[in-house]
Scaffold this active site. Sequence first.
Site, PDB file in Angstrom:
ATOM      1  N   GLY A 189       0.854  -1.188   0.000  1.00 44.72           N
ATOM      2  CA  GLY A 189       0.000   0.000   0.000  1.00 44.72           C
ATOM      3  C   GLY A 189       0.886   1.233   0.000  1.00 44.72           C
ATOM      4  O   GLY A 189       2.050   1.191  -0.436  1.00 44.72           O
ATOM      5  N   VAL A 244       0.614 -14.592   3.810  1.00 40.66           N
ATOM      6  CA  VAL A 244       1.694 -14.547   4.794  1.00 40.66           C
ATOM      7  C   VAL A 244       1.364 -15.501   5.945  1.00 40.66           C
ATOM      8  O   VAL A 244       0.247 -15.498   6.460  1.00 40.66           O
ATOM      9  CB  VAL A 244       1.898 -13.103   5.306  1.00 40.66           C
ATOM     10  CG1 VAL A 244       2.869 -13.073   6.471  1.00 40.66           C
ATOM     11  CG2 VAL A 244       2.405 -12.214   4.172  1.00 40.66           C
ATOM     12  N   HIS A 451       4.986  27.618 -20.444  1.00 40.75           N
ATOM     13  CA  HIS A 451       5.897  26.728 -21.182  1.00 40.75           C
ATOM     14  C   HIS A 451       7.344  27.074 -20.852  1.00 40.75           C
ATOM     15  O   HIS A 451       7.688  28.259 -20.823  1.00 40.75           O
ATOM     16  CB  HIS A 451       5.681  26.875 -22.685  1.00 40.75           C
ATOM     17  CG  HIS A 451       6.639  26.051 -23.480  1.00 40.75           C
ATOM     18  ND1 HIS A 451       6.520  24.686 -23.598  1.00 40.75           N
ATOM     19  CD2 HIS A 451       7.775  26.387 -24.161  1.00 40.75           C
ATOM     20  CE1 HIS A 451       7.511  24.225 -24.337  1.00 40.75           C
ATOM     21  NE2 HIS A 451       8.297  25.228 -24.682  1.00 40.75           N
TER      22      HIS A 451
HETATM   23  P1  NAI Z   1      -2.807   0.614   2.857  1.00 40.16           P
HETATM   24  O1  NAI Z   1      -4.235   0.367   3.123  1.00 40.16           O
HETATM   25  O2  NAI Z   1      -2.413   1.695   1.940  1.00 40.16           O
HETATM   26  O3  NAI Z   1      -2.138  -0.709   2.263  1.00 40.16           O
HETATM   27  C1  NAI Z   1      -2.144  -1.910   2.950  1.00 40.16           C
HETATM   28  C2  NAI Z   1      -1.820  -3.018   1.967  1.00 40.16           C
HETATM   29  O4  NAI Z   1      -1.552  -4.183   2.709  1.00 40.16           O
HETATM   30  C3  NAI Z   1      -2.964  -3.332   1.020  1.00 40.16           C
HETATM   31  O5  NAI Z   1      -2.493  -3.380  -0.298  1.00 40.16           O
HETATM   32  C4  NAI Z   1      -3.465  -4.678   1.525  1.00 40.16           C
HETATM   33  O6  NAI Z   1      -4.016  -5.478   0.496  1.00 40.16           O
HETATM   34  C5  NAI Z   1      -2.206  -5.271   2.094  1.00 40.16           C
HETATM   35  N1  NAI Z   1      -2.418  -6.289   3.115  1.00 40.16           N
HETATM   36  C6  NAI Z   1      -3.316  -6.271   4.128  1.00 40.16           C
HETATM   37  N2  NAI Z   1      -3.161  -7.376   4.895  1.00 40.16           N
HETATM   38  C7  NAI Z   1      -2.137  -8.087   4.360  1.00 40.16           C
HETATM   39  C8  NAI Z   1      -1.489  -9.290   4.726  1.00 40.16           C
HETATM   40  N3  NAI Z   1      -1.869 -10.006   5.790  1.00 40.16           N
HETATM   41  N4  NAI Z   1      -0.476  -9.726   3.959  1.00 40.16           N
HETATM   42  C9  NAI Z   1      -0.062  -9.016   2.872  1.00 40.16           C
HETATM   43  N5  NAI Z   1      -0.645  -7.861   2.497  1.00 40.16           N
HETATM   44  C10 NAI Z   1      -1.651  -7.397   3.237  1.00 40.16           C
HETATM   45  O7  NAI Z   1      -2.137   0.754   4.303  1.00 40.16           O
HETATM   46  P2  NAI Z   1      -0.735   1.308   4.777  1.00 40.16           P
HETATM   47  O8  NAI Z   1       0.259   1.272   3.673  1.00 40.16           O
HETATM   48  O9  NAI Z   1      -0.466   0.619   6.047  1.00 40.16           O
HETATM   49  O10 NAI Z   1      -1.047   2.820   5.063  1.00 40.16           O
HETATM   50  C11 NAI Z   1      -2.117   3.159   5.942  1.00 40.16           C
HETATM   51  C12 NAI Z   1      -2.746   4.422   5.513  1.00 40.16           C
HETATM   52  O11 NAI Z   1      -1.904   5.526   5.811  1.00 40.16           O
HETATM   53  C13 NAI Z   1      -2.973   4.544   4.003  1.00 40.16           C
HETATM   54  O12 NAI Z   1      -4.158   3.905   3.600  1.00 40.16           O
HETATM   55  C14 NAI Z   1      -3.091   6.003   3.834  1.00 40.16           C
HETATM   56  O13 NAI Z   1      -4.401   6.384   4.120  1.00 40.16           O
HETATM   57  C15 NAI Z   1      -2.155   6.547   4.892  1.00 40.16           C
HETATM   58  N6  NAI Z   1      -0.920   6.976   4.240  1.00 40.16           N
HETATM   59  C16 NAI Z   1      -0.971   7.961   3.308  1.00 40.16           C
HETATM   60  C17 NAI Z   1       0.157   8.370   2.648  1.00 40.16           C
HETATM   61  C18 NAI Z   1       0.044   9.408   1.599  1.00 40.16           C
HETATM   62  O14 NAI Z   1      -0.989  10.033   1.517  1.00 40.16           O
HETATM   63  N7  NAI Z   1       1.067   9.640   0.794  1.00 40.16           N
HETATM   64  C19 NAI Z   1       1.463   7.796   2.932  1.00 40.16           C
HETATM   65  C20 NAI Z   1       1.409   6.723   3.901  1.00 40.16           C
HETATM   66  C21 NAI Z   1       0.250   6.371   4.526  1.00 40.16           C
END
Ligand code: NAI
Length: 472
Positions: A189, A244, A451
Site C-alpha cells: 500500500g 503470509v 511553457h
Molecule cells: P494501505 O491500506 O495503503 O495498504 C495496505 C496493503 O496491505 C494493502 O495493499 C493490503 O491489500 C495489504 N495487506 C493487508 N493485509 C495483508 C497481509 N496479511 N499480507 C499481505 N498484504 C496485506 O495501508 P498502509 O500502507 O499501512 O497505510 C495506511 C494508511 O496511511 C494509508 O491507507 C493512507 O491512508 C495513509 N498513508 C498515506 C500516505 C500518503 O498520503 N502519501 C502515505 C502513507 C500512509
Amino acid sequence: MPKNFDVIAIGAGPGGYIAAIRAAQLGLKVACIDEWKNGMGGPAPGGTCTNVGCIPSKALLQSSEHYEHAAHSFAEHGIVLKDLGIDVKKMQARKDTVVRQNNEGILYLFKKNKVTFFHGRGSFVKALDGHYEIAVGEEVLSARQVIVATGSSARALPGVPFDEEQVLSNDGALRIAAVPRTLGLIGSGVIGLEMGSVWRRLGSQVTVLEALPVFLGVVDEQIAKEAHKAFIKQGLKIELGVKVGEVTTGQGGVTVAYEDAQGQAQTLGVDKLIVSIGRVPNTLGLNAEGVGLQLDERGAIVVDAECRTNLPGVWAVGDVVRGPMLAHKAEEEGVAVAERIAGQHGHVDFNTIPWVIYTSPEIAWVGQTEQQLKASGRDYKAGVFPFMANGRARALGDTTGMVKILADAATDEILGVHMVGPLASELIAEAVVAMAFRASSEDIARICHAHPSLSEATKEAALAVDKRSLNF
Ligand code: NAI
Ligand code: FAD
C-alpha cells in the site's frame, strides 16, 4: 472545579489541531489535548502526520532521492562525484529537526490563536447537563462541544507484535539507523511503497509481499500498471497474491513463511521487516464506553456525513472515523466541524479529495478511476498524455508516466484525473480546483499553461480527451 471551554479537541493531529485553531478563529474558547511525547518527554503536537507519518516520511524520501540522483543521474549532467556515501545518522537527525520545527510551529499557532494546550491523555469522565467532563492527568476540563480526533495506529499481523527493532511499524521504519542489507515489507500500500522506496534508494534489497492479486487496486489500472513497471525496473521486488504465514525473529534477522500466488510454500529472510497492512482507529483510553460513544466493529467512532457522533455535542474527525486516512481529509473535517459548531455551514467534498503516493515516479489522483466508471456504466471519454512528450520533463530527465483525464461523454465534465510521473503531487492541485468548479476537459484545454512546464501535460491530456493533442 473543572476548567470550562466552549470546545475541547482531543488529539492534536491534523484533524484536532486544525479544528481547534478554526474554532478559536471563530471566537470560541478552545482547549486542545494531546498525549504525544517527544524524545525528552515534552509535548509533540501534530499527531501521526507530524511525528511518524507525512512529514518524516517526506523528509527521508527527499534525502534518499537526492542520494539516488547523485548516484545515478548526476553523471549524465556532466557532474562528477567521487566517494559518494550516505550518513544515515545525519539524514535521520535532519528528519528529526524537520519534525521538531513542525511540532514547535503548532505550539506557536496555538498561542497565536489563543488555544489552550494540555499535554496528556484526554479521557471522558461523564456527561452532565449538556456538558462533557474530560480528564487530562490531574485536571478536569469541561465543554458543551467535544471534537474527538484521536487518529490511528499501525495494524500488526496477528500474533506478530511490533518490536520496532526487527518487526517495524511506520514508527520504527522511520527510525532505522543503518541501511539494512535486506528489507521485507508486508503490504504494497502507500506506506509499503514509500518506505520501500527510501531504503531501496539507499541500497537495501527490498521485497514487498502483498496479499491482493493486483498491484495498487484502488489506483486507476493504467496508472498502476505504469507505476508497477517503473518500480520493478528500479529493483523493487513485489510479489502479489501471497498468503503470509508464520513470522519468526532471531539473531539472523526475520523469516517470513508465505504461500506464493501459485500456492507454493516460500520463505523470505530479511534483516528487517516493515508491516504496513493498514491502520486501526485509536479509541483506547478515551473511555468511550463510559459515556456511551458508539464505535463500529473496527473500533472507529460512528459518525454521520457531518461528523456527528451518537452523543449530542460530540463530533469525531480524521483517521478515527470512516473515510480515507489522509491528513488533508482530517483537516477538512476539522474545519467543517468547527464551522458547524459556530453555526456556519461547514462542508467537505469527498469527491474531490486528492491522493498522492510520494514514490518516484509520484502517483496522484482525484475523482473516479476508469474501472469505477466502467463498473457504474457511465459513458466517458479519456485523454492521455505521456511525460515523454513534455519538454520540461525531458529537461528534468524524468519522462516516466503520464497524465490521464476522464470526462463525461455527453457533458465533458471532468470525472477523474490520474497521474504517474514527476511532481504529480503538485500537478494534481490543478485537477482538484477544476473538479471543485465542475470544469469540463475543454476548460482546461483552453487555459494558457506556462511553457515549458509539467502542467502542460495536463492541458495536453485535456486536449487528448477531444483527440486533439498538439504535441503527441
Ligand atoms: P494501505 O491500506 O495503503 O495498504 C495496505 C496493503 O496491505 C494493502 O495493499 C493490503 O491489500 C495489504 N495487506 C493487508 N493485509 C495483508 C497481509 N496479511 N499480507 C499481505 N498484504 C496485506 O495501508 P498502509 O500502507 O499501512 O497505510 C495506511 C494508511 O496511511 C494509508 O491507507 C493512507 O491512508 C495513509 N498513508 C498515506 C500516505 C500518503 O498520503 N502519501 C502515505 C502513507 C500512509
Ligand atoms: P493523528 O495524526 O493520528 O493524530 C491523533 C493525535 O491524537 C495523536 O497525536 C495522538 O497521540 C493523540 N491522541 C490519541 N488518543 C488520545 C487521547 N485519548 N488523549 C490525548 N491525545 C490522544 N497522509 C497524507 O495526507 N499525506 C501523507 O503524505 C501521509 N503520509 C503518511 C505516512 C505514514 C508513514 C503514515 C503512518 C501516515 C501518513 N499519512 C499521510 C496519513 C496521516 O498521517 C493521517 O491521515 C493523519 O495523521 C490523520 O490525522 P488525525 O488528526 O486524524 O490523527
